[in-house]
Design a protein around this motif. Structure first.
Motif, short mmCIF file in Angstrom:
data_model
loop_
_atom_site.label_atom_id
_atom_site.label_comp_id
_atom_site.label_asym_id
_atom_site.label_seq_id
_atom_site.Cartn_x
_atom_site.Cartn_y
_atom_site.Cartn_z
N ARG B 120 38.69 39.49 27.37
CA ARG B 120 38.72 40.35 28.56
C ARG B 120 38.02 39.69 29.73
O ARG B 120 38.49 39.74 30.86
CB ARG B 120 38.07 41.70 28.26
N ARG B 121 36.85 39.06 29.45
CA ARG B 121 36.10 38.38 30.52
C ARG B 121 36.94 37.30 31.18
O ARG B 121 37.03 37.21 32.39
CB ARG B 121 34.86 37.68 29.93
N ILE B 122 37.51 36.43 30.36
CA ILE B 122 38.28 35.31 30.91
C ILE B 122 39.52 35.86 31.62
O ILE B 122 39.92 35.37 32.67
CB ILE B 122 38.65 34.30 29.79
N GLU B 123 40.09 36.92 31.05
CA GLU B 123 41.26 37.54 31.67
C GLU B 123 40.94 38.05 33.08
O GLU B 123 41.72 37.89 34.00
CB GLU B 123 41.73 38.71 30.79
N GLU B 124 39.77 38.66 33.23
CA GLU B 124 39.36 39.16 34.54
C GLU B 124 39.25 38.03 35.56
O GLU B 124 39.73 38.14 36.68
CB GLU B 124 38.02 39.90 34.44
N VAL B 125 38.59 36.94 35.11
CA VAL B 125 38.44 35.78 36.01
C VAL B 125 39.82 35.25 36.40
O VAL B 125 40.10 34.98 37.58
CB VAL B 125 37.60 34.67 35.34
N MET B 126 40.72 35.13 35.41
CA MET B 126 42.05 34.59 35.69
C MET B 126 42.85 35.53 36.58
O MET B 126 43.53 35.08 37.50
CB MET B 126 42.82 34.36 34.38
N ALA B 127 42.76 36.82 36.31
CA ALA B 127 43.55 37.79 37.07
C ALA B 127 43.16 37.75 38.55
O ALA B 127 44.00 37.95 39.43
CB ALA B 127 43.36 39.20 36.52
N ARG B 128 41.87 37.47 38.83
CA ARG B 128 41.43 37.38 40.22
C ARG B 128 42.01 36.16 40.92
O ARG B 128 42.35 36.19 42.09
CB ARG B 128 39.89 37.31 40.28
#
Lengths: 191, 191
Positions: B120-128
């Motif tokens: 989820r953490r990495i996903e958030e960074v990527m989604a931004r």
């Protein structure tokens, strides 16, 4: 009317238990289910359950075994029937056909043990076929890294697709996967 | 000699518990560990443990929070200090530096809840950051499919690398990952 043969009765009971398990996983997640929930849903007696399975993990693993056998049969039929077989498409097609079972076993609500088992199955199939496609070559990425890359991205897309209730067809998914992976693999291995 | 300040004592206790947790996960796997094992290994009293954490999950999640905060700091420093920052390299470098903690939290012996949290953490960074890199384009793969592809292959390689005790450097891993994904993404999005 003749009564059902013992074999048929066994198959029916197992099918009732399988359906109850799949429904309950999709509704509440594997971790929260008890044998009591399963026999209530399947409307099967407790002693009948234990005549077939030792516990809920055993029921789950039994279904994984059956799914794995069906998957291998499907792959063989696919390879036998097409002039240009595409194992990625075959995998997505099989998941599409058995979507509820796949989603229950491999999706987010399923069990980690099953995702690990599914992973191992696909890994074995890939490990057998990969070396012939990926030639040894100076400066190429080591085959084990490429295998991990292909496997984790395929499983990632498969689980995402199931959990999202199949927003694309199996053909579309296989096509998108191939478009994303093929240019990199071709460039790295010069094929 | 002055006694340690309360703040320092708190930090020490938490550090002892963290080390015990990481060692025990790497030795036996998260699922088999009890609070008793942790306090025995850390040589800390039971009441001291419960003054800091409610149970072993709380200790694990507390460490994930700290790791996530350290990861974000590391990424910011990386972006500030390089003319051509590469977030993939930065992620592998951070894992390399904190290899035991990463391996315990994200590796096969860790807990599914942590892999999901890390994801989820990495996903958030990527989604931004992704939408600016992936232009909308006719015939392109939908961005959410590409995101899932990039995320699952990155996490797959990261966990494989940690579980295999870092057979390559962070630079090599980032380089191999980029070589495998970049041509496909470039071809699909025309960049």
């Amino acid at each position: 009317m003749p009564t059902a043969s013992p074999d048929r009765r066994v198959r029916r009971t197992r099918e009732l238990l399988r359906r109850a398990l799949v429904e309950l996983i999709l509704e509440t997640g594997y971790d929260r289910i008890t044998v009591q929930h399963i026999i209530d849903r399947a409307d099967v007696g407790r002693s009948t359950f234990y005549a077939h399975y030792t516990d809920k993990d055993d029921l789950l693993l039994g279904n994984l075994e059956e799914l794995a056998a069906a998957f291998e049969e499907h792959m063989e039929r696919h390879f036998a029937s097409r002039t240009e077989p595409n194992p990625v498409l075959a995998a997505f097609e099989h998941a599409e056909r058995q979507r509820n079972l796949y989603k229950a076993l491999a999706g987010r609500r399923g069990a980690e043990v099953i995702r690990a088992g599914l992973r191992r199955r696909i890994e074995e199939v890939m490990a057998r076929r990969m070396p012939e496609f990926l030639p040894r070559r100076d400066g190429a990425v080591p085959v084990e890294v490429t295998m991990e890359f292909l496997l984790s991205s395929l499983l990632g897309l498969l689980v995402w697709w199931l959990d999202d209730d199949l927003p694309y067809t199996a053909e579309e998914m296989a096509d998108m996967y191939m478009r994303l992976i093929a240019p990199g693999v071709q460039a790295v291995y010069g094929i």
